[in-house]
Design a protein around this motif. Structure first.
Motif, mmCIF file in Angstrom:
data_model
loop_
_atom_site.group_PDB
_atom_site.id
_atom_site.type_symbol
_atom_site.label_atom_id
_atom_site.label_comp_id
_atom_site.label_asym_id
_atom_site.label_seq_id
_atom_site.Cartn_x
_atom_site.Cartn_y
_atom_site.Cartn_z
ATOM 1 N N LEU A 49 -12.066 9.541 -2.772
ATOM 2 C CA LEU A 49 -10.803 8.949 -3.222
ATOM 3 C C LEU A 49 -10.037 9.927 -4.103
ATOM 4 O O LEU A 49 -8.822 10.101 -3.959
ATOM 5 N N ALA B 119 -17.979 7.915 -2.572
ATOM 6 C CA ALA B 119 -16.703 7.309 -2.202
ATOM 7 C C ALA B 119 -15.628 7.615 -3.241
ATOM 8 O O ALA B 119 -14.473 7.877 -2.901
ATOM 9 N N LEU B 120 -16.023 7.619 -4.525
ATOM 10 C CA LEU B 120 -15.075 7.926 -5.597
ATOM 11 C C LEU B 120 -14.573 9.365 -5.477
ATOM 12 O O LEU B 120 -13.377 9.632 -5.610
ATOM 13 N N LEU C 181 -7.223 -1.231 -6.939
ATOM 14 C CA LEU C 181 -8.140 -0.442 -7.755
ATOM 15 C C LEU C 181 -8.157 -0.926 -9.203
ATOM 16 O O LEU C 181 -9.201 -0.911 -9.862
ATOM 17 N N GLN D 291 -8.523 12.737 -2.009
ATOM 18 C CA GLN D 291 -7.349 12.277 -1.274
ATOM 19 C C GLN D 291 -6.159 12.082 -2.210
ATOM 20 O O GLN D 291 -5.018 12.374 -1.856
ATOM 21 N N THR D 292 -6.438 11.616 -3.427
ATOM 22 C CA THR D 292 -5.378 11.420 -4.414
ATOM 23 C C THR D 292 -4.775 12.757 -4.826
ATOM 24 O O THR D 292 -3.564 12.870 -5.041
#
Length: 199
Positions: free
Chosen positions: A17, A13-14, A52, A20-21
């Motif tokens: 993320l 998941a990280l 976050l 996407q960032t």
């Protein structure tokens, strides 16, 4: 590299993320949105940042499995990182092929010279590690032969050259896939007494 005491699903998941960032950061650099849309997105991002930031992990210690997660060159958790995946060559040395993004721009359409230096500095240090040496950069000499484009594959290589006590040297270069050299670097590294596996 995995995070110690972190589940595989959280790690996956990280990484999603971070990916996407990276897309968000590139979109921010290139956006043509009007002021109202920019303000609306800013508010959404402020709320996401607070979510976050509510749970922070402690800084990693040197040698800990996650200590390079935030690294500016290879950090899986660092959206600014190109990112670089390093290949260890059978005959010694290291190699990495990457495509720089608009986020790494200096002059229009070209990679910032400091970003090229950052990547080569990391590869030089990695080349030392590949032969059992380690240390911190004491000096880095750069020669810029041609501009480095972003959005185009480039190949960076580095190899250990010699050592004297706690001092070690390595050479590297960044080139186009056809071998045209764009940047060359030589680095001097010092192994501190606290470094893992000190001499």
């Amino acid at each position: 590299m995995t995070l110690e005491a972190t589940s595989a699903s959280t790690y996956t998941a990280l990484l999603a993320l971070v990916a996407q960032t990276r897309e968000l950061m590139d979109a921010v650099v290139a956006t043509g949105a009007d002021d109202k849309e920019i303000a609306a997105v800013t508010e959404e991002l402020r709320a996401l940042t607070e979510r976050l930031d509510a749970v922070r992990r402690p800084p990693a210690e040197v040698g800990e499995p996650r200590w390079l997660m935030g690294n500016a060159v290879v950090g899986a958790a660092n959206p600014f990182a190109p990112p670089i995946e390093i290949e260890y060559l059978p005959g010694g040395g290291v190699r990495a092929e990457q495509v720089f993004r608009p986020l790494h721009e200096g002059p229009p359409g070209l990679v910032h010279g400091g970003v090229s230096a950052m990547v080569l500095d990391h590869l030089l240090g990695t080349a030392l590690g590949a032969v059992g040496r380690g240390g911190l950069t004491a000096s880095l000499t750069m020669t810029y032969r041609a501009p480095v484009p972003f959005g185009t594959p480039v190949v960076a290589t580095a190899e250990y050259t010699r050592s004297e006590g706690r001092k070690s040297w390595a050479d590297g270069r960044m080139a186009l896939p056809d071998g045209t050299v764009l940047v060359e670097a030589t680095g001097l590294f010092i192994t501190p007494s606290w470094f893992p596996g000190e001499l």
